[in-house]
Enzyme design. Structure first.
Site, PDB file in Angstrom:
ATOM      1  N   LYS A  65       0.400  -1.458  -0.232  1.00 10.41           N
ATOM      2  CA  LYS A  65      -0.017  -0.307  -0.181  1.00 10.41           C
ATOM      3  C   LYS A  65       0.790   1.188  -0.109  1.00 10.41           C
ATOM      4  CE  LYS A  65      -2.717  -1.211   3.880  1.00 10.41           C
ATOM      5  NZ  LYS A  65      -1.978  -2.958   3.587  1.00 10.41           N
ATOM      6  N   THR A  66       1.855   1.127   0.666  1.00  9.50           N
ATOM      7  CA  THR A  66       2.858   2.142   1.302  1.00  9.50           C
ATOM      8  C   THR A  66       3.187   2.788  -0.190  1.00  9.50           C
ATOM      9  OG1 THR A  66       3.234   2.040   3.178  1.00  9.50           O
ATOM     10  CG2 THR A  66       4.222   3.542   1.901  1.00  9.50           C
ATOM     11  N   ASP A 110      -1.702   6.571   6.533  1.00  6.79           N
ATOM     12  CA  ASP A 110      -1.846   4.968   7.086  1.00  6.79           C
ATOM     13  C   ASP A 110      -2.354   5.291   7.966  1.00  6.79           C
ATOM     14  OD1 ASP A 110      -0.628   2.384   6.554  1.00  6.79           O
ATOM     15  OD2 ASP A 110       1.054   2.955   7.931  1.00  6.79           O
ATOM     16  N   THR A 159      -6.127  -1.364   7.333  1.00  7.11           N
ATOM     17  CA  THR A 159      -5.683  -3.081   7.689  1.00  7.11           C
ATOM     18  C   THR A 159      -7.468  -3.307   7.330  1.00  7.11           C
ATOM     19  OG1 THR A 159      -4.926  -2.654   9.974  1.00  7.11           O
ATOM     20  CG2 THR A 159      -3.575  -3.508   7.772  1.00  7.11           C
ATOM     21  N   ARG A 218       6.630  -8.588   1.464  1.00 10.70           N
ATOM     22  CA  ARG A 218       7.226  -7.566   3.280  1.00 10.70           C
ATOM     23  C   ARG A 218       8.143  -8.605   4.092  1.00 10.70           C
ATOM     24  NH1 ARG A 218       4.174  -4.460   7.058  1.00 10.70           N
ATOM     25  NH2 ARG A 218       4.067  -2.698   5.069  1.00 10.70           N
TER      26      ARG A 218
END
Length: 323
Positions: A65-66, A110, A159, A218
């Site tokens: 997302k980032t 975020d 999330t 990640r």
């Protein structure tokens, strides 16, 4: 007393993490359907010479997302500022950021589901009409001043899409879900990361890691860096399939991608609560974790691979798979 907590390794990890991010949207691996739509939206906004509509990404952590928010800003030739829901505790914090944006800039928020209610309501007019109503003073003498803002793009990430209010969600032009990655996409990511890190990795080793990375880039990149450390000490830096198996065993990652923490979760549900149903608060208490960590970090993957179910009465273990 000597302090052994050296901040350098943590800083180096963050630097490495940034260096692994793709520089263009075309280099972003996985999420192909969503990527094609984004490419169209970006191209259309560029042709009209307009700011991109506000975008909301939701899905489990670690899926990009980032990274996508930075890529969109880069594709639009714009700057991006980064903040988070908890950091915007007052409307004044939001006003300070928004008033400093230039035309076409991006603001990445975020954990947007954790915005303060007052801040969220202040954000409505900023997103919809690009104006900001600021209250000066208190009591009967208070005055409201309307500030005009340049057109900008907010990219929200969460999330927990269910915790975002309807009015806020409706102000996003594009709402996109990021799902867990297929093994083939993770293999590509692992090979690309190995190349950037200048690590030699066998195809079989990349395949093994992709199968155990919980569908999350990640996690794949983090495990690869730890396996690299193991291989540097035990095999001159080359990551073979055998070295990968040994390293992952040392790290407590099994064939299904489950960690020691996941196995403890399953054990609590099975042994302490007879396989369920059990409330998430009880599980969190038994694991000494907060509920958010349980629902956002542990459970999405356990549900994806069919080891647990969420029911109205609580969590239930799927015994055939988890036995």
């Amino acid at each position: 007393m000597e302090n052994n907590l050296d901040p350098k390794p943590e800083k180096e990890e963050k630097i490495v993490e940034k260096s692994l991010r793709p520089q263009r949207l075309a280099e972003f691996i996985g999420q192909e359907k969503m990527k094609r739509k984004l490419a169209i939206f970006l191209e259309a906004a560029r042709k009209r010479e307009e700011a991109l509509e506000h975008v909301l990404f939701y899905g489990p952590p670690g899926l990009g997302k980032t990274t996508l928010s930075f890529l969109m800003a880069r594709e639009m030739g714009s700057n991006i500022k980064v903040t988070s829901g908890p950091a915007l505790s007052r409307a004044g914090d939001l006003a300070a950021i928004l008033s400093g944006l230039k035309k076409g800039d991006f603001l990445f928020i975020d954990e947007i589901h954790r915005l303060n209610k007052t801040v969220e309501e202040t954000l409505y007019s900023a997103m919809e009409d690009f104006v900001l109503d600021v209250v000066l003073g208190k009591g009967p003498a208070a005055k409201t001043v309307r500030l005009n803002l340049v057109k900008f793009t907010i990219v929200g990430a969460t999330t927990r899409i269910g915790l975002i209010s309807g009015p806020l969600r409706d102000r996003f032009g594009y709402v996109e879900q990021l799902d867990f990655y297929e093994k083939e996409a993770l293999e590509e990511i692992i090979k690309r990361t190995a190349e950037i890190l200048k690590v030699e990795i066998e195809a079989g080793a990349a395949k093994t890691l992709a199968a155990r990375a919980r569908g999350t880039p990640r996690i794949a990149n983090r495990l690869l860096r730890r396996v690299r450390d193991y291989a540097e000490i035990n095999n001159d830096g080359k990551i073979t399939e055998k070295e990968m198996e040994r390293a992952l065993k040392m790290l407590g990652v099994d064939e299904m991608g489950l960690s020691d923490a996941d196995r403890k979760y399953l054990e609590v549900v099975k042994k302490q609560y007879g396989g369920g149903p059990v409330g998430v608060e009880n599980i969190a208490a038994a694991l000494t974790e907060d509920v958010g960590t349980i629902t956002e970090v542990y459970e999405p993957y356990l549900m994806k691979i069919g080891l647990i179910r969420r029911t109205p009465r609580g969590r239930v273990l799927v015994t055939k798979k988890a036995a």
